[in-house]
Enzyme design. Sequence first.
Site, PDB file in Angstrom:
ATOM      1  CB  SER A  29     -65.192 -12.858  50.141  1.00 43.06           C
ATOM      2  OG  SER A  29     -66.694 -14.089  49.445  1.00 43.06           O
ATOM      3  CE  LYS A  39     -62.487 -13.672  53.975  1.00 34.99           C
ATOM      4  NZ  LYS A  39     -61.093 -13.978  53.898  1.00 34.99           N
ATOM      5  CE1 TYR A  74     -64.920 -16.114  55.279  1.00 32.70           C
ATOM      6  CE2 TYR A  74     -66.770 -15.065  53.757  1.00 32.70           C
ATOM      7  CZ  TYR A  74     -65.628 -15.884  53.898  1.00 32.70           C
ATOM      8  OH  TYR A  74     -64.605 -15.662  52.712  1.00 32.70           O
TER       9      TYR A  74
HETATM   10  P1  NAD Z   1     -59.685 -23.498  54.211  1.00 32.72           P
HETATM   11  O1  NAD Z   1     -59.913 -23.444  55.627  1.00 32.72           O
HETATM   12  O2  NAD Z   1     -59.207 -24.792  53.384  1.00 32.72           O
HETATM   13  O3  NAD Z   1     -57.720 -22.741  54.491  1.00 32.72           O
HETATM   14  C1  NAD Z   1     -57.883 -21.497  55.242  1.00 32.72           C
HETATM   15  C2  NAD Z   1     -57.075 -22.329  56.341  1.00 32.72           C
HETATM   16  O4  NAD Z   1     -56.110 -21.029  57.091  1.00 32.72           O
HETATM   17  C3  NAD Z   1     -56.955 -23.655  57.078  1.00 32.72           C
HETATM   18  O5  NAD Z   1     -55.703 -24.779  57.055  1.00 32.72           O
HETATM   19  C4  NAD Z   1     -56.676 -23.028  58.362  1.00 32.72           C
HETATM   20  O6  NAD Z   1     -56.758 -23.944  59.108  1.00 32.72           O
HETATM   21  C5  NAD Z   1     -56.358 -21.824  58.641  1.00 32.72           C
HETATM   22  N1  NAD Z   1     -56.417 -20.730  59.785  1.00 32.72           N
HETATM   23  C6  NAD Z   1     -57.808 -20.062  60.357  1.00 32.72           C
HETATM   24  N2  NAD Z   1     -57.354 -19.132  60.640  1.00 32.72           N
HETATM   25  C7  NAD Z   1     -55.767 -19.270  61.183  1.00 32.72           C
HETATM   26  C8  NAD Z   1     -54.905 -18.724  62.493  1.00 32.72           C
HETATM   27  N3  NAD Z   1     -55.944 -18.120  63.268  1.00 32.72           N
HETATM   28  N4  NAD Z   1     -54.083 -18.572  62.211  1.00 32.72           N
HETATM   29  C9  NAD Z   1     -52.925 -19.720  61.488  1.00 32.72           C
HETATM   30  N5  NAD Z   1     -54.111 -20.495  60.473  1.00 32.72           N
HETATM   31  C10 NAD Z   1     -55.219 -20.475  60.645  1.00 32.72           C
HETATM   32  O7  NAD Z   1     -60.419 -21.832  53.499  1.00 32.72           O
HETATM   33  P2  NAD Z   1     -59.824 -21.763  51.871  1.00 32.72           P
HETATM   34  O8  NAD Z   1     -60.734 -21.944  51.071  1.00 32.72           O
HETATM   35  O9  NAD Z   1     -58.699 -22.309  51.232  1.00 32.72           O
HETATM   36  O10 NAD Z   1     -59.644 -20.485  52.020  1.00 32.72           O
HETATM   37  C11 NAD Z   1     -59.109 -19.560  51.861  1.00 32.72           C
HETATM   38  C12 NAD Z   1     -58.962 -17.741  52.058  1.00 32.72           C
HETATM   39  O11 NAD Z   1     -59.847 -17.996  50.937  1.00 32.72           O
HETATM   40  C13 NAD Z   1     -59.774 -17.931  53.723  1.00 32.72           C
HETATM   41  O12 NAD Z   1     -59.884 -16.529  53.757  1.00 32.72           O
HETATM   42  C14 NAD Z   1     -60.910 -17.733  52.579  1.00 32.72           C
HETATM   43  O13 NAD Z   1     -62.402 -16.896  53.640  1.00 32.72           O
HETATM   44  C15 NAD Z   1     -61.147 -16.777  51.835  1.00 32.72           C
HETATM   45  N6  NAD Z   1     -62.281 -17.375  50.525  1.00 32.72           N
HETATM   46  C16 NAD Z   1     -62.626 -18.982  50.390  1.00 32.72           C
HETATM   47  C17 NAD Z   1     -63.667 -18.532  49.091  1.00 32.72           C
HETATM   48  C18 NAD Z   1     -63.957 -20.228  49.492  1.00 32.72           C
HETATM   49  O14 NAD Z   1     -65.011 -20.624  48.961  1.00 32.72           O
HETATM   50  N7  NAD Z   1     -63.408 -21.480  49.659  1.00 32.72           N
HETATM   51  C19 NAD Z   1     -64.335 -17.831  48.893  1.00 32.72           C
HETATM   52  C20 NAD Z   1     -63.957 -16.719  48.850  1.00 32.72           C
HETATM   53  C21 NAD Z   1     -62.711 -15.799  49.687  1.00 32.72           C
HETATM   54  N1  UFG Z   2     -76.365 -25.039  47.046  1.00 33.88           N
HETATM   55  C1  UFG Z   2     -77.316 -26.354  47.466  1.00 33.88           C
HETATM   56  N2  UFG Z   2     -76.894 -26.948  48.274  1.00 33.88           N
HETATM   57  C2  UFG Z   2     -76.083 -27.040  48.985  1.00 33.88           C
HETATM   58  C3  UFG Z   2     -74.900 -26.240  48.855  1.00 33.88           C
HETATM   59  C4  UFG Z   2     -75.063 -25.556  48.290  1.00 33.88           C
HETATM   60  O1  UFG Z   2     -78.394 -26.006  46.579  1.00 33.88           O
HETATM   61  O2  UFG Z   2     -75.965 -28.329  49.843  1.00 33.88           O
HETATM   62  C5  UFG Z   2     -76.046 -23.996  46.491  1.00 33.88           C
HETATM   63  C6  UFG Z   2     -76.756 -23.184  46.636  1.00 33.88           C
HETATM   64  O3  UFG Z   2     -77.506 -22.580  47.137  1.00 33.88           O
HETATM   65  C7  UFG Z   2     -76.091 -21.888  46.195  1.00 33.88           C
HETATM   66  C8  UFG Z   2     -74.850 -22.948  45.360  1.00 33.88           C
HETATM   67  O4  UFG Z   2     -75.052 -23.691  45.838  1.00 33.88           O
HETATM   68  O5  UFG Z   2     -77.389 -21.768  44.782  1.00 33.88           O
HETATM   69  C9  UFG Z   2     -73.155 -22.597  46.242  1.00 33.88           C
HETATM   70  O6  UFG Z   2     -72.692 -22.432  47.422  1.00 33.88           O
HETATM   71  P1  UFG Z   2     -72.051 -21.807  48.056  1.00 33.88           P
HETATM   72  O7  UFG Z   2     -72.639 -22.596  49.488  1.00 33.88           O
HETATM   73  O8  UFG Z   2     -71.140 -23.752  47.404  1.00 33.88           O
HETATM   74  O9  UFG Z   2     -71.821 -20.890  48.049  1.00 33.88           O
HETATM   75  P2  UFG Z   2     -71.705 -19.175  48.271  1.00 33.88           P
HETATM   76  O10 UFG Z   2     -71.980 -18.929  46.749  1.00 33.88           O
HETATM   77  O11 UFG Z   2     -73.712 -19.465  48.760  1.00 33.88           O
HETATM   78  O12 UFG Z   2     -71.111 -18.941  48.716  1.00 33.88           O
HETATM   79  C10 UFG Z   2     -69.459 -18.518  48.515  1.00 33.88           C
HETATM   80  C11 UFG Z   2     -68.694 -18.605  49.232  1.00 33.88           C
HETATM   81  C12 UFG Z   2     -68.646 -17.605  50.786  1.00 33.88           C
HETATM   82  C13 UFG Z   2     -68.961 -15.893  48.983  1.00 33.88           C
HETATM   83  C14 UFG Z   2     -69.955 -16.791  49.493  1.00 33.88           C
HETATM   84  C15 UFG Z   2     -69.533 -14.983  47.427  1.00 33.88           C
HETATM   85  O13 UFG Z   2     -68.698 -20.000  49.894  1.00 33.88           O
HETATM   86  O14 UFG Z   2     -66.946 -17.686  51.003  1.00 33.88           O
HETATM   87  O15 UFG Z   2     -69.770 -17.150  47.704  1.00 33.88           O
HETATM   88  O16 UFG Z   2     -68.796 -14.894  47.527  1.00 33.88           O
HETATM   89  F1  UFG Z   2     -68.637 -15.571  50.759  1.00 33.88           F
END
Ligand code: NAD
Ligand code: UFG
Length: 332
Positions: free
Chosen positions: A124, A153, A149
């Site tokens: 991330s 990572k 979190y």
């Molecule tokens: P998500 O929660 O939709 O998907 C994660 C999946 O992993 C889920 O289906 C959950 O059931 C499964 N899971 C969790 N713990 C587990 C375990 N111990 N064993 C088996 N399965 C397990 O999340 P996502 O948005 O698809 O994110 C996927 C990956 O990308 C995560 O590692 C997250 O940290 C990373 N990531 C996500 C974002 C974002 O904004 N969505 C940003 C940066 C990184």
């Molecule tokens: N925001 C609002 N209202 C809301 C939710 C979010 O104004 O109800 C704003 C936040 O303040 C931010 C922007 O929308 O400015 C994006 O917020 P998100 O929560 O969607 O995303 P973040 O950038 O905070 O976080 C994301 C991922 C994290 C990751 C981070 C840095 O969700 O997993 O980017 O990469 F760690």
Amino acid sequence: MAILVTGGTGYIGSHTVVELLKNNKEVVIVDNLSNSSKDIVDKIEQITGKKCKFYEVDIRDAEDLIKVFNENEIDSVIHFAGLKAVGESVYKPLEYYDNNVIGTIKLLEVMKASGCKKLVFSSSATVYGDPGTPKYTEELGRGKASSPYGATKITIEEILENLYASDNTWTISMLRYFNPIGAHESGIIGENPNGIPNNLMPYIQKVATGELKELSIFGDDYDTKDGTCIRDYIHVVDLALGHIKALEKLEKPGIYVYNLGTGKGHSVLEIVKTFEKVNNIKLNYKIAPRRAGDLAEFFADPSKAKKELGWEAKKGIEEMCRDSWNFAKNAK
Ligand code: NAD
Ligand code: UFG
């Protein structure tokens, strides 16, 4: 030979499985369904017309994982499984370290024992901490975590580097995602978290469906073009395609790190206005106080992924907002 996708029924995982199947890859999913449901497997099949294997397995359970490796010829692993809610991690740090860090160690142990040494890991942009510049390049290195979190990572990236240093026959790609939004164009899969969402787009979706009353925009007094925070929003299908390119790179041992973002920053208000415009919907919103821990602005320098992987994001925020709503209005 199959590709194991941990967390493959989750948001990014499911979109990646679709792209893998479209590329005629054999896919095995393991997911403990803690944040997804089994019907996603049917939906993936509905989109692609192809089947993948599914195991309801927790990656921390080595015995179950070994069984998956014994029953399938796993060539490489894309590792999405993990907990991802930044705010929740502050209240449940032990759960986050256990699930994300211990889970990854168990997976790596089983991979090693099975002779499978090719991994793509979901990292991330949060690993950069607060580097003092909005444009994040891979050379900036890792910063200080702003949440448990983020710390998981950072720790996992360090573990992977240590592992490669100990055995350079591994091939590891660490992909640092920026802000994934959007959904598959079919509207069949997308992001639909349980409860009240933390992230911007899922919250907007629920305001648009009427499930939530109004969006709070966290702060309009930042030093940005319209005072609201700026992020690099990337369409989840573009992100999924980045994994396909990263897998191709796994042909050659090494440890690689890539930003997956568009390189363009958009403000919260721009996302709200674009969502309203492309979907012809009025969103109720108010300006609320800043959210603790938010940075004013950051976006990716995605040039390394373009140069080395031949990947770049193609879809803009209009498509992201349109596809998000196309999914959400059906998912309600
Ligand atoms: P998500 O929660 O939709 O998907 C994660 C999946 O992993 C889920 O289906 C959950 O059931 C499964 N899971 C969790 N713990 C587990 C375990 N111990 N064993 C088996 N399965 C397990 O999340 P996502 O948005 O698809 O994110 C996927 C990956 O990308 C995560 O590692 C997250 O940290 C990373 N990531 C996500 C974002 C974002 O904004 N969505 C940003 C940066 C990184
Ligand atoms: N925001 C609002 N209202 C809301 C939710 C979010 O104004 O109800 C704003 C936040 O303040 C931010 C922007 O929308 O400015 C994006 O917020 P998100 O929560 O969607 O995303 P973040 O950038 O905070 O976080 C994301 C991922 C994290 C990751 C981070 C840095 O969700 O997993 O980017 O990469 F760690």
